[in-house]
Design an enzyme around this catalytic site. Structure first.
Site, PDB file in Angstrom:
ATOM      1  N   LYS A   1       0.853  -1.188   0.000  1.00 29.53           N
ATOM      2  CA  LYS A   1       0.000   0.000   0.000  1.00 29.53           C
ATOM      3  C   LYS A   1       0.893   1.244   0.000  1.00 29.53           C
ATOM      4  O   LYS A   1       1.757   1.414   0.872  1.00 29.53           O
ATOM      5  CB  LYS A   1      -0.867  -0.055   1.262  1.00 29.53           C
ATOM      6  CG  LYS A   1      -2.147   0.712   1.167  1.00 29.53           C
ATOM      7  CD  LYS A   1      -2.993   0.356   2.387  1.00 29.53           C
ATOM      8  CE  LYS A   1      -4.248   1.160   2.457  1.00 29.53           C
ATOM      9  NZ  LYS A   1      -4.914   0.949   3.753  1.00 29.53           N
TER      10      LYS A   1
HETATM   11  C1  E4P Z   1      -8.086   2.295   3.522  1.00 27.36           C
HETATM   12  O1  E4P Z   1      -7.406   1.387   3.093  1.00 27.36           O
HETATM   13  C2  E4P Z   1      -7.906   2.929   4.825  1.00 27.36           C
HETATM   14  O2  E4P Z   1      -7.289   2.025   5.707  1.00 27.36           O
HETATM   15  C3  E4P Z   1      -9.177   3.322   5.503  1.00 27.36           C
HETATM   16  O3  E4P Z   1     -10.326   2.961   4.790  1.00 27.36           O
HETATM   17  C4  E4P Z   1      -9.183   4.652   6.155  1.00 27.36           C
HETATM   18  O4  E4P Z   1     -10.419   4.893   6.736  1.00 27.36           O
HETATM   19  P1  E4P Z   1     -10.687   6.007   7.839  1.00 27.36           P
HETATM   20  O5  E4P Z   1     -10.993   7.271   7.149  1.00 27.36           O
HETATM   21  O6  E4P Z   1     -11.867   5.475   8.592  1.00 27.36           O
HETATM   22  O7  E4P Z   1      -9.446   6.086   8.682  1.00 27.36           O
END
Ligand code: E4P
Length: 221
Positions: A85
Site C-alpha cells: 500500500k
Molecule cells: C483504507 O485502506 C484505509 O485504511 C481506511 O479505509 C481509512 O479509513 P478512515 O478514514 O476510517 O481512517
C-alpha cells in the site's frame, strides 16, 4: 463488489473471516497503532495473513521512493503475496511504477478524487483506494468521488480495481456497490451493522418459537 475488512484487530479479522464473506484485509499505520503501539508489526501481519488468507494490504511509511521500495521488499520477505500500500504522492507514484514493472501488486491509498485515481492507475496501480468518509467529514460528497471514478473506469475500460475506502456506515456500502466499486474495505462495526436486520432477528425468533411449540405438542422438545 467484494468485501474486505479494514482493520488491524486480529479478533475482529478472525471473526469476520470465519463468516466466510471476506476476501481480504486492509491495514494502515493508524489502524496498527490503535491496536497496540508496542505490537510486533511483522508478527501481527503474519497472523492476519495466516488467519484470513486472500488479500492483505500493508502500507509503507517511507515518503521517498527508495525507502518505499526497501520497505516493500521487506514486507514481501514476510509473505510474498502481500499487496504493498503506497500513499498517493509523487515519490509513491514512482514506487508504484517500479513495483508494477516487477508484477508486485500495489494499492494506492489516500485518493480523494477521480483524477488522482486515474493518475494512480496510469502509474500501474493494481488497486486504487478512494476515501469516502474523510470527504464527507469535510462536507464534500465522498460517494460522488467513487461514482466519478467508476464512470471513468467504465468509459476507458481501466483495469485497476477500485476500492471504496474510509467507509463509515452501511449506506456507504450500498452506494458504492451501486456505483460499481469492485471492492469496499469496511470497518468491522459496519460489517456487523450491515448483517443485522431487526426483521431477520424477529423472524428467526418466531420460527424457533413455532418449532418449539410443535416439539412441545409432540412431547419431544
Ligand atoms: C483504507 O485502506 C484505509 O485504511 C481506511 O479505509 C481509512 O479509513 P478512515 O478514514 O476510517 O481512517
Amino acid at each position: 463488489m467484494q468485501l474486505y475488512i479494514d482493520s488491524a484487530n486480529l479478533k475482529e479479522i478472525e471473526h469476520a473471516a470465519s463468516m466466510g464473506f471476506i476476501s481480504g484485509v486492509t491495514t494502515n499505520p493508524s489502524l496498527l497503532a490503535k491496536e497496540d503501539p508496542k505490537a510486533d508489526i511483522r508478527k501481527l501481519l503474519l497472523d492476519i495473513h495466516k488467519n484470513v488468507g486472500g488479500h492483505v494490504s500493508v502500507e509503507v511509511i517511507s515518503t521517498d521512493t527508495e525507502g518505499m521500495l526497501r520497505e516493500a521488499d521487506e514486507i514481501l520477505s514476510w509473505f510474498p503475496d502481500a499487496t504493498i500500500k503506497i500513499p498517493f504522492i509523487p515519490a509513491g507514484l514512482a514506487a508504484v511504477r517500479n513495483l508494477s514493472n516487477r508484477n508486485i501488486p500495489t494499492n494506492v491509498t489516500l485518493l480523494f478524487t477521480a483524477n488522482q485515481a486515474l493518475i494512480a492507475a496510469n502509474a500501474g496501480a493494481t488497486y486504487v483506494s478512494v476515501f469516502l468518509g474523510r470527504l464527507d467529514d469535510i462536507s464534500t460528497d465522498g460517494v460522488q468521488a467513487v461514482r466519478d471514478t467508476c464512470e471513468i473506469w467504465e468509459v476507458h475500460g481501466l483495469e485497476s480495481l477500485i476500492i471504496a475506502a474510509s467507509i463509515r456506515h452501511p449506506i456507504h456500502l450500498l452506494e458504492c456497490a451501486k456505483a460499481g466499486a469492485h471492492i469496499a474495505t469496511t470497518p468491522y462495526k459496519v460489517l456487523l451493522q450491515s448483517i443485522k436486520h431487526p426483521l431477520t432477528d424477529a423472524g428467526l425468533a418466531s420460527f424457533l418459537a413455532d418449532h418449539k411449540k410443535m416439539m412441545d405438542a409432540k412431547g419431544t422438545s
